[in-house]
Write an enzyme that holds these catalytic residues in place. Structure first.
Site, PDB file in Angstrom:
ATOM      1  N   TRP B 166       0.828  -1.208   0.000  1.00 12.72           N
ATOM      2  CA  TRP B 166       0.000   0.000   0.000  1.00 12.72           C
ATOM      3  C   TRP B 166       0.861   1.255   0.000  1.00 12.72           C
ATOM      4  CZ3 TRP B 166      -4.248  -1.895  -1.489  1.00 12.72           C
ATOM      5  CH2 TRP B 166      -4.721  -3.103  -0.966  1.00 12.72           C
ATOM      6  N   GLU B 368      -2.961   5.832   7.408  1.00  9.49           N
ATOM      7  CA  GLU B 368      -2.317   6.752   8.367  1.00  9.49           C
ATOM      8  C   GLU B 368      -2.945   6.620   9.751  1.00  9.49           C
ATOM      9  OE1 GLU B 368       0.168   8.870   7.660  1.00  9.49           O
ATOM     10  OE2 GLU B 368       0.219   8.696   5.485  1.00  9.49           O
TER      11      GLU B 368
END
Lengths: 256, 390
Positions: B166, B368
């Site tokens: 990712w 995140e």
């Protein structure tokens, strides 16, 4: 090469335009202002000429109340070297002759090689200031420049005429030229430019030092055009149609 | 802000002239250069690479870093406003700038050697070089400390093995900031260069979110690098986590930008679209939706504005960043969905942005730091008790 660019701050095309109760202007406290879009092209053209020459100075010159400093700084952020702010109190001057007199009073000492203006301002759309100012300063003048070509002591400009016609004219410098929109691609102010603009000079000229004489034009009334869909089909022979048209022009529209 | 969307609490008045001009510039750039091409890139799952040098030229890469580190030295609020405008365009554009600035330029600036700074920061700042950040792995997301990527000292060199997943801009990157654990379990950062022996990337296809963004897998098979490729001034998990704090800060701003784009789209539509006797915005059920949206947006604006000023003053904590990231992602997710509802069937087409934003936010909601992980970070902060496994 010392180039002045006259930059005006005008209401943005997407701004609300509420008219003041006395119908003399819009309520500026509710308006969002932007740099007059045609002036953006004039700034870009001046910066391109300076960059090509490798030397010189581009000076933003703007008239208006304190709010116009925002637009001045935008010009400085794009790369202009310094600015002159002709201050105004309260309502802005809209008479092109008075405006031009103010500019000529301040700019005559500067001895610019070139003065650029946008084609016209998006608020009043007079399109006269550059030409009037050039005349007052004794500069050669041209309007609607679509291309510029600076030579040693003159400038060639390609002017836009009617019906897709163009004209190349050669003007001795100093010259005052209005710049047609679309002749270049105005740059964005870079962050470096925005941060650097803080350190550039903005010289302020109080209204008492530039406003001279009395104005030749004042605004009588500002209003939103009334839309109506009245259509009158005039029929008959040529004489009776002409008679009816004259009657309308005299009595309804009062233009004869 | 006033002319660029709802500013119900006059936050514009709190911004400096420079910050306002920076926001306007970012807005103008995105509207003129990015919006005409976004739908095509979103459909084809590509990124408009021609805009990268322009972003650099404008100073949008790592803009809050000092000029000598490739930034523009602007305030953290100005940096936030830029990301706000990029994300008003599309999360793919904001993600590109976030990775480049917060996850690549920032660690090189904060943890790198002078040689590493001189080699990479000017190009990264100018947009002539692209970076990526390799922390997440196929089996380690919320628990990065468990990472399987290993670095082993061999003479004066390091040998790196592992996979990263990712990774935004992975296959585009000239330099990758890759985190690996050494034989003692200590996390170290390395700058790996495109084309190094054993270092490969492959793009992840079939994404239904962040389609205008390149996402890759990185593979390290016995990649040998000199010690000078190691980030010398950091060790331990606080290295990558420090970068994530920077990136999450920008995300919190970005979410306000895309939410405002959704809200404005829905508001315009509600005022134009007539059903029964009047525009649908004149009916109570639609007004309730709009009012809820503008209220949530205003809360989110106040959070990021205050967070930015705290960051400018050097007082910002990572827990405060977690609160803004967590809150603003939920806010934007809800606003995008309700905006689509107001648009009716029209809202499912590419002619209107909310559904594209909605799909993007699904990624941002969990990347995140997932919503849940930020809940635990804040839970630990308010109770003093950690809810994680040890």
């Amino acid at each position: 090469m010392k180039i002045a660019v006259l930059v005006k701050q005008v209401p943005g095309s997407e701004s609300v335009l509420p008219i003041l109760n006395d119908e003399t202007w819009v309520d500026e406290s509710l308006v969002s202002f932007i740099m007059n879009p045609p002036d953006n092209f004039a700034i870009e053209e001046a910066l391109l000429i300076k960059e090509k020459a490798g030397e010189g100075e581009v000076v933003i010159v703007s008239m208006g109340p304190d709010r116009v400093k925002k637009t001045i700084k935008e010009g400085l952020a794009k790369g202009a070297d310094r600015a002159i702010h002709l201050e105004e109190d309260g309502q802005i001057e809209t008479d092109p002759l008075s405006i031009s007199k103010s500019f000529s009073t301040v700019l005559k000492e500067e001895n610019f090689d070139l003065i650029f203006t946008g084609l016209q301002s998006d608020d009043t759309g007079m399109g006269q200031t550059g030409v009037l100012l050039g005349e007052m300063l004794g500069y050669s003048t041209a309007t609607l420049a679509m291309e510029t070509d600076v030579q040693s002591d003159s400038i060639r400009v390609k002017r836009e005429l009617e019906s897709g016609w163009f004209q190349w004219v050669k003007l001795p410098m100093p010259a005052s030229i209005s710049i047609q929109s679309g002749l270049n691609t105005p740059r964005y102010p870079s962050l470096k430019g925005i941060m650097g603009a803080k350190r550039k000079e903005i010289k302020s000229i109080p209204v008492s030092e530039h406003r001279v004489g009395s104005k030749m034009q004042t605004i009588e009334k500002v209003f939103i055009p009334q839309t109506s869909k009245q259509t009158e089909m005039i029929e008959g022979d040529a004489d009776s149609v002409a008679t009816r048209i004259v009657e309308i022009l005299k009595t309804d529209l009062k233009v004869l | 802000m006033k002319q660029l969307g709802p500013d119900f609490y006059n936050i514009t008045d709190l911004l400096t002239e420079e910050e306002l001009l920076i926001q306007q510039t970012a807005y103008d750039f995105v509207q003129a250069e990015f919006m005409p091409v976004i739908n095509e890139h979103y459909e084809k799952s590509t990124f408009p690479m021609e805009l990268v040098p322009k972003l650099g030229e404008l100073g949008f890469m790592g803009s809050s870093l000092p000029v000598e580190s490739g930034g523009a030295g602007v305030s953290n609020v100005a940096y936030g406003l830029i990301l706000h405008e990029l994300e008003r365009g599309d999360s793919g554009l904001r993600s590109f700038a976030s990775v480049q600035g917060a996850l690549v330029m920032y660690p090189i600036h904060a943890y790198g050697s002078d040689e590493q700074k001189a080699k990479w920061l000017p190009g990264l700042g100018a947009g002539t070089k692209i970076g990526c950040f390799g922390l997440t792995e196929p089996n380690f997301g919320s628990n990065p400390g468990g990472m399987g990527t290993r670095c082993k000292k061999d003479g004066n060199d390091w040998i790196i093995n592992g996979n990263k997943m990712w990774i935004t801009n992975g296959s585009l990157a000239d330099v990758a900031v890759v985190w690996a654990r050494d034989e003692n379990g200590l996390v170290r950062g390395f700058l790996l260069e495109k084309g190094m022996d054993g270092f490969t990337s492959s793009d992840i296809h079939g994404k239904l979110s962040l389609r205008a963004s390149i996402t890759s897998e990185l593979s390290m098979a016995n990649v040998r690098v000199p010690d000078s490729a190691r980030l010398p001034n950091i060790e331990g998990l606080k290295g990558p986590l420090g970068c994530l704090t920077q990136a999450r800060y920008g995300i919190a701003w970005g979410m306000v930008g895309c939410a405002i784009d959704c809200y404005n789209t829905a508001l315009d539509y509600a005022k134009e679209r007539k059903q029964f006797s009047k525009p649908i915005g004149g009916y109570q059920l639609i007004q309730a939706k709009l009012v809820e949206m503008v209220t949530r947006i205003t809360e989110a604006q106040l959070l990021v504005y205050r967070l930015g000023r705290l960051k400018d003053e050097g007082k910002m904590t990572f827990q405060q960043v977690s609160m803004a990231k967590r809150n603003n992602c939920v806010m934007a997710r809800d606003v995008a969905r309700v905006s689509r509802e107001i648009l009716g069937a029209n809202g499912i087409t590419e002619d209107y942005s909310p559904m594209r934003h909605m799909a993007n936010i699904e990624s941002v909601y969990t990347y995140e730091g997932t919503h849940e992980m930020h809940t635990l970070i804040l839970g630990q902060d308010v109770t003093g008790l950690a809810a994680y496994d040890s």
